[in-house]
Design a protein around this motif. Structure first.
Motif, PDB file in Angstrom:
ATOM      1  N   TYR A 283       0.849  -1.184   0.000  1.00  9.86           N
ATOM      2  CA  TYR A 283       0.000   0.000   0.000  1.00  9.86           C
ATOM      3  C   TYR A 283       0.886   1.237   0.000  1.00  9.86           C
ATOM      4  CZ  TYR A 283      -3.861  -3.078   1.241  1.00  9.86           C
ATOM      5  OH  TYR A 283      -4.807  -4.068   1.236  1.00  9.86           O
ATOM      6  N   GLN A 284       0.444   2.266  -0.747  1.00  9.12           N
ATOM      7  CA  GLN A 284       1.246   3.474  -0.839  1.00  9.12           C
ATOM      8  C   GLN A 284       1.150   4.271   0.466  1.00  9.12           C
ATOM      9  OE1 GLN A 284       0.479   5.561  -4.409  1.00  9.12           O
ATOM     10  NE2 GLN A 284       2.354   6.722  -4.360  1.00  9.12           N
ATOM     11  N   GLY A 285       2.281   4.777   0.917  1.00  2.00           N
ATOM     12  CA  GLY A 285       2.325   5.545   2.144  1.00  2.00           C
ATOM     13  C   GLY A 285       3.678   5.412   2.806  1.00  2.00           C
ATOM     14  N   LYS A 286       3.885   6.119   3.874  1.00  2.00           N
ATOM     15  CA  LYS A 286       5.168   6.107   4.556  1.00  2.00           C
ATOM     16  C   LYS A 286       5.301   4.868   5.428  1.00  2.00           C
ATOM     17  CE  LYS A 286       5.682  11.152   4.687  1.00  2.00           C
ATOM     18  NZ  LYS A 286       5.893  12.336   5.547  1.00  2.00           N
ATOM     19  N   PRO A 290       2.159   0.674   5.464  1.00  2.00           N
ATOM     20  CA  PRO A 290       1.167   1.753   5.354  1.00  2.00           C
ATOM     21  C   PRO A 290      -0.247   1.215   5.545  1.00  2.00           C
ATOM     22  CG  PRO A 290       2.688   1.755   3.497  1.00  2.00           C
ATOM     23  CD  PRO A 290       2.879   0.458   4.210  1.00  2.00           C
ATOM     24  N   SER A 293      -5.338   0.961   1.484  1.00  2.00           N
ATOM     25  CA  SER A 293      -5.993   1.994   0.682  1.00  2.00           C
ATOM     26  C   SER A 293      -6.174   1.464  -0.732  1.00  2.00           C
ATOM     27  CB  SER A 293      -5.154   3.277   0.663  1.00  2.00           C
ATOM     28  OG  SER A 293      -3.951   3.067  -0.057  1.00  2.00           O
ATOM     29  N   TYR A 297       1.916   0.723  -4.280  1.00  3.51           N
ATOM     30  CA  TYR A 297       3.280   1.096  -4.655  1.00  3.51           C
ATOM     31  C   TYR A 297       3.979  -0.177  -5.128  1.00  3.51           C
ATOM     32  CZ  TYR A 297       8.172   2.520  -4.130  1.00  3.51           C
ATOM     33  OH  TYR A 297       9.503   2.782  -4.340  1.00  3.51           O
ATOM     34  N   SER A 332       3.204   3.650  -9.335  1.00  3.98           N
ATOM     35  CA  SER A 332       2.092   3.716  -8.393  1.00  3.98           C
ATOM     36  C   SER A 332       0.811   3.456  -9.161  1.00  3.98           C
ATOM     37  CB  SER A 332       2.030   5.074  -7.701  1.00  3.98           C
ATOM     38  OG  SER A 332       1.832   6.108  -8.645  1.00  3.98           O
TER      39      SER A 332
END
Length: 335
Positions: A283-286, A290, A293, A297, A332
């Motif tokens: 999942y995309q995020g830091k 993450p 969602s 990524y 992405s």
């Protein structure tokens, strides 16, 4: 030379003698008059088609000043679809009864009509020879018109759904508890409102049917133009075309890796995979984990993987809304 021919849907007006597709005329169409000799003062005026006289093969055309003229199809050029006119029906129905469901449907139809007429106007542009149906519509031009046509289709279908809900709610009204006069008024108001709504539905469904073949041609033309173009690359793919399935690309890569090693030390699949790098999807995020969602990524993509490859792969899981592939080895994806 302008000519007239019959079609299953009525008389067909030439588009002015050019090579563009002709539009089969229907009631309520907006047309422009041209080529008249005996009444040349009408040339250039626009009017609305009322009905076709089958005996004289002339259209009854209502002009802006309210007068009606009988004109041959040869002298009429399609310009658009006429709007659905209320003509006071909704106001009279609303005055006839104060029944809550009827009042709610009247209000809904009043809100939906302007939306429907805007969509009808757009459909008219799409099917007009000078608009989307023009014989030279291709490439990006066809793609734009196809997008407009799809938007008009969505808008019309949304209005059709709301109108159908209104009719169904009107059918469910019970009048047993009402007095004779109130019940009679309700019956008349419901009848008139259903008749008007069904007439509007027929107009909208007819517009969708007329646009369907034009929209298909536009979509096919846009797709052919897109296919003819070079596929979008990451910036680091050397191939000019991309017709090879993704699994074939990987098989070829494995074979190349194997062929590059000494015969006495055939590489293991793990070694080959290590040379190709492992693909990471998260999942995309830091951070390493993450929150879940709709955005993913992806890292470790080989240089010969294209956007088409990634979209085909992830489309198996859901509709890909957007995608970005970078010139490095990552991308992405949003669902």
């Amino acid at each position: 030379e302008e000519r007239t021919r019959r079609s299953p849907g009525g008389m067909t007006a030439s588009g002015g003698g050019g090579t563009e597709e002709k539009v089969s005329l229907r009631e309520h169409d907006i047309v422009e008059i041209s080529g008249l000799n005996g009444a040349s003062e009408l040339n250039g005026q626009t009017g609305r088609l009322l009905r076709l006289d089958s005996e004289t093969e002339r259209w009854q055309v209502r002009l802006p000043d309210g007068t009606v003229k009988a004109i041959r199809p040869d002298n009429l050029t399609f310009k658009g679809l006429g709007p659905i006119e209320d003509e006071g029906t909704l106001m009279l129905v609303g005055m006839a009864t104060d029944q809550a469901t009827v009042q709610r449907v009247v209000e809904t139809i009043g809100v939906e009509l302007p939306k429907a007429n805007s969509a009808l106007q757009l459909v008219g542009h799409v099917i007009a020879p000078g608009g989307g149906a023009g014989s030279r519509r291709e490439g990006s031009d066809a793609a734009v018109w196809a997008k407009l046509g799809r938007q008009a289709e969505l808008d019309l279908r949304a209005t059709l759904d709301e109108m159908q809900k209104g009719i169904e709610s009107l059918d469910s009204i019970a009048s047993d508890a009402l007095g004779p006069k109130a019940a009679g008024d309700l019956k008349m108001a419901r009848r008139d409102l259903i008749t008007f709504t069904q007439g509007a539905q027929e107009r909208l469904e007819g517009a969708l049917k007329r646009m369907r073949p034009v929209l298909k041609v536009l979509q096919d033309s846009a797709a052919a133009a897109e296919k003819a173009q070079k596929p979008r690359k990451h910036g680091w793919s050397a191939e000019d075309t991309d017709e090879v399935p993704l699994h074939e690309k990987y098989r070829h890569a494995f074979e190349q890796e194997a062929a590059s090693k000494p015969a006495k030390a055939a590489p293991s699949p793990a070694a080959i995979g290590g040379a190709l790098k492992a693909i990471t999807v998260k999942y995309q995020g830091k951070g390493d984990n993450p929150a879940p969602s709709d955005n993913l990524y992806v890292k470790g993509l080989p240089g010969w993987v294209t956007e088409a490859d990634v979209e085909a792969l992830f489309s198996e899981l859901g509709e890909v809304k957007s995608m970005r592939l970078k010139t490095a080895d990552w991308g992405s994806i949003a669902f």
